[in-house]
Scaffold this motif. Structure first.
Motif, PDB file in Angstrom:
ATOM      1  N   LEU A   1     -13.038  54.395   0.174  1.00 46.81           N
ATOM      2  CA  LEU A   1     -13.642  54.226   1.495  1.00 46.81           C
ATOM      3  C   LEU A   1     -13.118  55.276   2.461  1.00 46.81           C
ATOM      4  CD1 LEU A   1     -15.387  52.722   3.507  1.00 46.81           C
ATOM      5  CD2 LEU A   1     -13.508  51.089   3.840  1.00 46.81           C
ATOM      6  N   ARG A   2     -11.822  55.536   2.418  1.00 49.28           N
ATOM      7  CA  ARG A   2     -11.257  56.532   3.337  1.00 49.28           C
ATOM      8  C   ARG A   2     -11.871  57.906   3.092  1.00 49.28           C
ATOM      9  NH1 ARG A   2      -6.356  54.190   1.494  1.00 49.28           N
ATOM     10  NH2 ARG A   2      -5.673  56.203   0.622  1.00 49.28           N
ATOM     11  N   HIS A   3     -12.008  58.278   1.818  1.00 45.61           N
ATOM     12  CA  HIS A   3     -12.601  59.572   1.490  1.00 45.61           C
ATOM     13  C   HIS A   3     -14.092  59.586   1.818  1.00 45.61           C
ATOM     14  CE1 HIS A   3      -9.338  61.188  -1.457  1.00 45.61           C
ATOM     15  NE2 HIS A   3      -8.837  60.766  -0.320  1.00 45.61           N
ATOM     16  N   ALA A   4     -14.774  58.488   1.525  1.00 51.31           N
ATOM     17  CA  ALA A   4     -16.221  58.435   1.772  1.00 51.31           C
ATOM     18  C   ALA A   4     -16.529  58.627   3.256  1.00 51.31           C
ATOM     19  CB  ALA A   4     -16.790  57.110   1.275  1.00 51.31           C
ATOM     20  N   LEU A   5     -15.694  58.095   4.118  1.00 51.56           N
ATOM     21  CA  LEU A   5     -15.920  58.274   5.546  1.00 51.56           C
ATOM     22  C   LEU A   5     -15.765  59.736   5.945  1.00 51.56           C
ATOM     23  CD1 LEU A   5     -14.139  55.124   7.016  1.00 51.56           C
ATOM     24  CD2 LEU A   5     -16.594  55.574   6.926  1.00 51.56           C
ATOM     25  N   ARG A   6     -14.796  60.422   5.363  1.00 49.52           N
ATOM     26  CA  ARG A   6     -14.648  61.851   5.661  1.00 49.52           C
ATOM     27  C   ARG A   6     -15.858  62.632   5.159  1.00 49.52           C
ATOM     28  NH1 ARG A   6      -8.676  64.142   6.221  1.00 49.52           N
ATOM     29  NH2 ARG A   6      -7.601  62.251   6.900  1.00 49.52           N
ATOM     30  N   TYR A   7     -16.330  62.286   3.965  1.00 49.29           N
ATOM     31  CA  TYR A   7     -17.516  62.968   3.440  1.00 49.29           C
ATOM     32  C   TYR A   7     -18.725  62.693   4.335  1.00 49.29           C
ATOM     33  CZ  TYR A   7     -14.681  63.165  -0.836  1.00 49.29           C
ATOM     34  OH  TYR A   7     -13.676  63.377  -1.742  1.00 49.29           O
ATOM     35  N   ALA A   8     -18.846  61.453   4.800  1.00 48.30           N
ATOM     36  CA  ALA A   8     -19.988  61.090   5.633  1.00 48.30           C
ATOM     37  C   ALA A   8     -19.973  61.850   6.961  1.00 48.30           C
ATOM     38  CB  ALA A   8     -19.985  59.582   5.898  1.00 48.30           C
ATOM     39  N   LEU A   9     -18.787  62.140   7.479  1.00 53.72           N
ATOM     40  CA  LEU A   9     -18.702  62.926   8.699  1.00 53.72           C
ATOM     41  C   LEU A   9     -19.039  64.395   8.446  1.00 53.72           C
ATOM     42  CD1 LEU A   9     -15.406  61.430  10.196  1.00 53.72           C
ATOM     43  CD2 LEU A   9     -17.715  61.127  11.101  1.00 53.72           C
ATOM     44  N   LEU A  10     -18.714  64.865   7.249  1.00 58.46           N
ATOM     45  CA  LEU A  10     -18.917  66.280   6.939  1.00 58.46           C
ATOM     46  C   LEU A  10     -20.370  66.609   6.616  1.00 58.46           C
ATOM     47  CD1 LEU A  10     -17.807  69.150   6.208  1.00 58.46           C
ATOM     48  CD2 LEU A  10     -17.498  68.263   3.874  1.00 58.46           C
ATOM     49  N   VAL A  11     -21.031  65.765   5.839  1.00 49.03           N
ATOM     50  CA  VAL A  11     -22.333  66.120   5.259  1.00 49.03           C
ATOM     51  C   VAL A  11     -23.384  66.485   6.307  1.00 49.03           C
ATOM     52  CG1 VAL A  11     -24.289  65.203   3.963  1.00 49.03           C
ATOM     53  CG2 VAL A  11     -21.971  64.956   3.059  1.00 49.03           C
ATOM     54  N   PRO A  12     -23.607  65.681   7.355  1.00 48.18           N
ATOM     55  CA  PRO A  12     -24.652  66.083   8.327  1.00 48.18           C
ATOM     56  C   PRO A  12     -24.309  67.372   9.064  1.00 48.18           C
ATOM     57  CG  PRO A  12     -23.453  64.148   9.094  1.00 48.18           C
ATOM     58  CD  PRO A  12     -23.049  64.360   7.680  1.00 48.18           C
TER      59      PRO A  12
END
Length: 230
Positions: free
Chosen positions: A88-99
């Motif tokens: 979850l911690r990593h997924a949130l960082r990815y979610a901030l990066l992708v857009p």
């Protein structure tokens, strides 16, 4: 009910995770990438497809170098103790990066003159693969060594790979061709394989490592052995 709790927890974590993201490193990679994409415009009417695809590949590498620092967290050994899974911690960082990465890459594409711009889908595949490889390297370093700052080592590895890949990749893979090369389509089939492998590595490395307890044995004078109680 459990899914609702996870959703609420994810929303609550967005702000602290956003504060922990190394935005300066991402900007340090993104700005040179845009400058690289804009270089073909300096050639005026003499710009070639080779110049366009090379500029976008350089831009993609710059972006990947910045993304290599996405998981940097000097306080990782402290945050590892919180009751939130690493995925979850990593997924949130990815979610901030992708857009942000999508918007940045769109700008890079538009900076290349239309007459020199390679097929957008194919060159975007290359950029996505470079990004996924950077994230896979950082995720692996975090999982393997619990590194608080994996970005520097991963970025160095990406630079070495970018230099050696055109020299060492098998000729039939045709990873670094130009749009008018007949091997262009086949080469991007191989880019797709690399992207899938990198995304799989990211998914695997996001999982918490299984720590096995090891039992030491003590050998008694009679030759028998048993578990250590020390």
């Amino acid at each position: 009910m459990r899914e609702a709790r996870r959703g609420v927890l994810a929303v609550q974590l967005i702000r602290p995770v956003a504060r922990a993201v190394p935005w300066r490193a991402l900007v340090a990679g993104g700005v040179p990438g845009l400058l690289a994409a804009a270089l073909p415009r300096l050639a005026g009417d003499d710009v070639t497809p080779w110049a366009g695809v090379t500029a976008l590949r350089a831009a993609a590498l710059c972006g990947a170098l910045g993304a290599a620092f996405l998981l940097d967290d000097p306080a990782r050994r402290t945050t590892a103790a919180v009751p939130v899974r690493r995925a979850l911690r990593h997924a949130l960082r990815y979610a901030l990066l992708v857009p942000l990465a999508a918007a940045w890459w769109t700008a890079a594409l538009l900076l290349v003159p239309q007459e020199a711009r390679p097929p957008a889908g194919d060159v975007t595949l290359e950029a996505a693969t470079a990004l996924a490889l950077a994230l896979a390297g950082a995720s692996f370093a975090v999982r393997r060594r619990g590194s608080g700052r994996p970005g520097q080592a991963v970025a160095a590895a990406l630079v070495v790979a970018a230099v050696l890949a055109p020299l060492l990749s098998p000729p039939h893979w045709a990873l670094f061709t130009v749009p008018d090369d007949p091997r262009w389509a086949d080469g991007h089939g191989h880019w797709t394989l690399l992207l899938c492998a990198a995304l799989l590595a990211v998914a695997v490395c996001c999982a918490e490592p299984v720590r096995r307890r090891t039992l030491r044995t003590l050998r008694s004078p009679s030759g028998t052995s048993g578990p250590s109680r020390g």
